[in-house]
Scaffold this motif. Structure first.
Motif, PDB file in Angstrom:
ATOM      1  N   MET A 351       0.850  -1.088   0.022  1.00 28.14           N
ATOM      2  CA  MET A 351       0.064  -0.133  -0.125  1.00 28.14           C
ATOM      3  C   MET A 351       0.876   1.283   0.092  1.00 28.14           C
ATOM      4  N   PRO A 352       1.513   1.675  -1.066  1.00 23.67           N
ATOM      5  CA  PRO A 352       2.202   2.690  -1.361  1.00 23.67           C
ATOM      6  C   PRO A 352       1.950   4.015  -0.795  1.00 23.67           C
ATOM      7  N   LYS A 375      -0.982   7.021   7.527  1.00 29.99           N
ATOM      8  CA  LYS A 375      -1.719   8.398   7.124  1.00 29.99           C
ATOM      9  C   LYS A 375      -3.155   7.535   6.167  1.00 29.99           C
ATOM     10  N   LYS A 376      -4.427   7.974   6.766  1.00 24.72           N
ATOM     11  CA  LYS A 376      -5.360   7.499   5.996  1.00 24.72           C
ATOM     12  C   LYS A 376      -6.001   9.049   5.446  1.00 24.72           C
ATOM     13  N   ASP A 381      -9.329   4.000   2.821  1.00 26.88           N
ATOM     14  CA  ASP A 381      -8.075   3.643   4.014  1.00 26.88           C
ATOM     15  C   ASP A 381      -8.314   3.014   5.104  1.00 26.88           C
ATOM     16  N   GLU A 382      -9.643   3.194   5.582  1.00 30.20           N
ATOM     17  CA  GLU A 382     -10.012   2.706   6.925  1.00 30.20           C
ATOM     18  C   GLU A 382      -9.989   1.180   7.146  1.00 30.20           C
ATOM     19  N   GLY A 383      -9.094   0.678   7.955  1.00 32.49           N
ATOM     20  CA  GLY A 383      -8.942  -0.716   7.893  1.00 32.49           C
ATOM     21  C   GLY A 383      -7.569  -1.251   7.353  1.00 32.49           C
ATOM     22  N   ARG A 384      -7.175  -0.277   6.524  1.00 29.49           N
ATOM     23  CA  ARG A 384      -5.705  -0.736   5.864  1.00 29.49           C
ATOM     24  C   ARG A 384      -4.637  -0.569   7.023  1.00 29.49           C
ATOM     25  N   GLN A 385      -4.837   0.290   8.179  1.00 28.89           N
ATOM     26  CA  GLN A 385      -3.847   0.265   9.018  1.00 28.89           C
ATOM     27  C   GLN A 385      -3.504  -1.171   9.680  1.00 28.89           C
ATOM     28  N   ARG A 386      -4.696  -1.771   9.753  1.00 31.12           N
ATOM     29  CA  ARG A 386      -4.734  -3.009  10.619  1.00 31.12           C
ATOM     30  C   ARG A 386      -4.028  -4.029   9.619  1.00 31.12           C
ATOM     31  N   ILE A 403       1.700  -1.110  17.741  1.00 31.85           N
ATOM     32  CA  ILE A 403       0.916   0.239  17.977  1.00 31.85           C
ATOM     33  C   ILE A 403       0.720   0.948  16.662  1.00 31.85           C
ATOM     34  N   LEU A 404      -0.429   1.237  16.518  1.00 34.82           N
ATOM     35  CA  LEU A 404      -0.808   2.181  15.089  1.00 34.82           C
ATOM     36  C   LEU A 404      -1.133   3.644  15.656  1.00 34.82           C
TER      37      LEU A 404
END
Length: 498
Positions: A351-352, A375-376, A381-386, A403-404
């Motif tokens: 996810m560049p 960065k969302k 992008d929500e959920g991509r952090q996980r 930790i995000l």
């Protein structure tokens, strides 16, 4: 530091010369010190940091110039025990170290072999067949505590080659001096390339030639700590140091074994890992303990470890022994920066542009905990952090906690991270448990005694702490905005122009 100065660092001595020009980065003492526990006891207060028991701190590197029992010897510790100091020696900014290592892995420069007459590490030679040979007298290896199994070489660059393919690799291992010509070697199961090389040799009933180079360019020490999958089997991590310095690491053929060593190292130990031979790590001390390890506890002495039979010790004129306190910030640096690079590489591929930075936190010894700044930019992008956190676990298998945090949180500032944990996190919905996953065997909580659900030592429950704001709510979590000013006008001594 300028690129020109960075290029001038080629070995331990040139790194120390640079630090002498920067206030607060190196102190030297002529006060007599005992390498057995006292030296580490002193540096604990000066600059150990990491997971060392408090009181401790991050401070300057230190050169001990009067070692009891070793006339004329010097021992340097803490060279890498500061992120700022490592950045200085590698020619970058502290927050960019992971990016530098990531770039170096992508554009490696393979080591080269130089003639023996040019190899500084072979200026003085001691053969194991000589009368009175004793590695314990030749090398002023310290112990961290009075309970250690013996003197340890903690910053030895172990170099060996696959007996079948000839591919070589360098890694750092726990090496205990056991007799005049024997050392035990800890190899983390399934996690080191040299372990694979040794298994191949041992299965064939043959010894594995191995060199241990001590006192080297900091770029070599940091680059050697990459692990799979970023550097797969057969990838020589010396090429990472070559890429950092923009010039190949120079090697030399050993004198007594069919292997190479780092040509400008302070010391080189030449030896062979013996097939079918094992030794109890605390054979002499009987304390049940090995030495302090990165989680902050003394690691248990292994009941049986492979044995290196030493063939020779070579060294530079007036050699400098380099050592590391096991749980210090030095370990955090060496393990953590390659971890950051590995995570950056894997997430960027998937996810560049979303993962802004990574910090392998000191509280986890550079291995157990990572803070990901994510960065969302759009609803999707929500959920991509996980997903990024899951990729981090894949990039570095020994990672335990992720930790995000959002882009407005400094991942290198623990207070800022804890602020996000307290204001952007709800434990019941923002905690993701991943039980039953292999981690690292030195975590004392990863046993069935601690948790009956754990099936085997080294298996853990990995956890994601999502301290990022849900995308639809970002407008409601804006930090207070202060006026933008130039603080150098008012406090120039604190804010020097870069």
């Amino acid at each position: 530091m300028s690129a020109k100065t960075n290029a001038q660092i080629t070995d331990l001595r040139s790194a120390l010369d640079l630090l002498r020009t920067v206030q607060g980065q190196l102190i030297e003492t002529d006060e007599p010190v005992d390498p057995q526990a006292e030296l580490a006891g002193v540096y604990r207060h000066v600059g150990a940091g990491g997971t060392v028991q408090r009181p401790t701190r991050i401070g300057p590197a230190m050169s001990f110039n009067n070692i009891k029992g070793h006339a004329g010897a010097k021992v340097v510790t803490g060279l890498l025990a500061s992120r700022e100091r490592v950045a200085l020696m590698l020619g970058t900014k502290p927050e960019r170290l992971g990016f530098l290592l990531n770039e170096a892995v992508k554009e490696p420069i393979a080591p080269i072999t130089i003639p023996r007459e040019r190899a500084l590490c072979q200026a003085v030679v001691h053969y194991a067949t000589e009368p009175g040979f004793d590695i314990r007298a030749l090398i002023p290896a310290p112990t961290n505590t009075a309970e250690d199994a013996g003197p340890y070489i903690t910053l030895g660059m172990c170099y060996a080659s696959d007996p079948e393919t000839g591919e070589s690799d360098v890694t750092i291992h726990r090496l205990c001096l056991q007799s005049k010509d024997e050392m035990s070697m800890w190899i983390t199961p399934g996690a080191r390339h040299i372990g694979s090389f040794f298994k191949t040799a041992e299965d064939a009933g043959k010894p594995l030639p191995i060199s241990i180079s001590i006192g080297v360019d900091p770029a070599i020490a940091v680059g050697s700590c990459f692990e799979p999958p970023t550097t797969p089997l057969g990838f020589d991590e010396l090429s990472v140091a070559g890429a950092i310095r923009k010039q190949a690491v120079e090697m030399v053929q050993c004198l007594t074994i069919n292997e190479r060593a780092i040509a400008n190292a302070e010391y080189v130990i030449e030896g062979e890992l013996l097939p079918g031979v094992r030794m109890r790590e605390d054979f002499h001390s009987n304390t049940g303990k090995a030495m302090p390890e990165f989680p902050g506890y003394s690691g248990p002495a292994a009941p049986e470890l492979p044995v290196i039979k030493v063939k020779a010790v070579t060294h530079r004129c007036n050699p400098i022994m380099q050592t590391c306190i096991g749980p210090s910030e030095e370990h955090v640096t060496m393990a953590g920066i390659p971890t950051e690079a590995s995570i950056l590489q894997m997430v960027e591929k998937a996810m560049p542009g979303r993962l802004l930075n990574v910090y392998a936190h000191a509280a986890g010894g550079g291995k157990y905990m990572a803070v990901l700044q994510f960065k969302k930019s759009m609803p999707s992008d929500e959920g991509r952090q996980r997903q990024a956190a899951l990729l981090a676990f894949s990039a570095f298998s020994e990672l335990k906690h992720v930790i995000l945090v959002d882009e407005d949180v400094d991942p290198f500032d623990s207070n800022d991270v804890l602020w996000a944990l307290n204001t952007r996190y709800q434990g019941d919905i923002d905690t993701i448990f991943i039980p039953g996953v292999r981690c690292h065997p030195l975590d004392p909580s990863q046993t069935a005694d601690y948790n009956p659900m754990i099936r085997d030592r080294g298996i853990s429950c990995k956890v994601i702490f999502d301290c990022t704001v849900p995308f639809p709510l970002k407008a409601h979590f804006q930090r207070a905005k202060f006026m933008e000013v130039d603080p150098r006008r008012y406090a120039p001594e604190l804010f020097k122009k870069e």
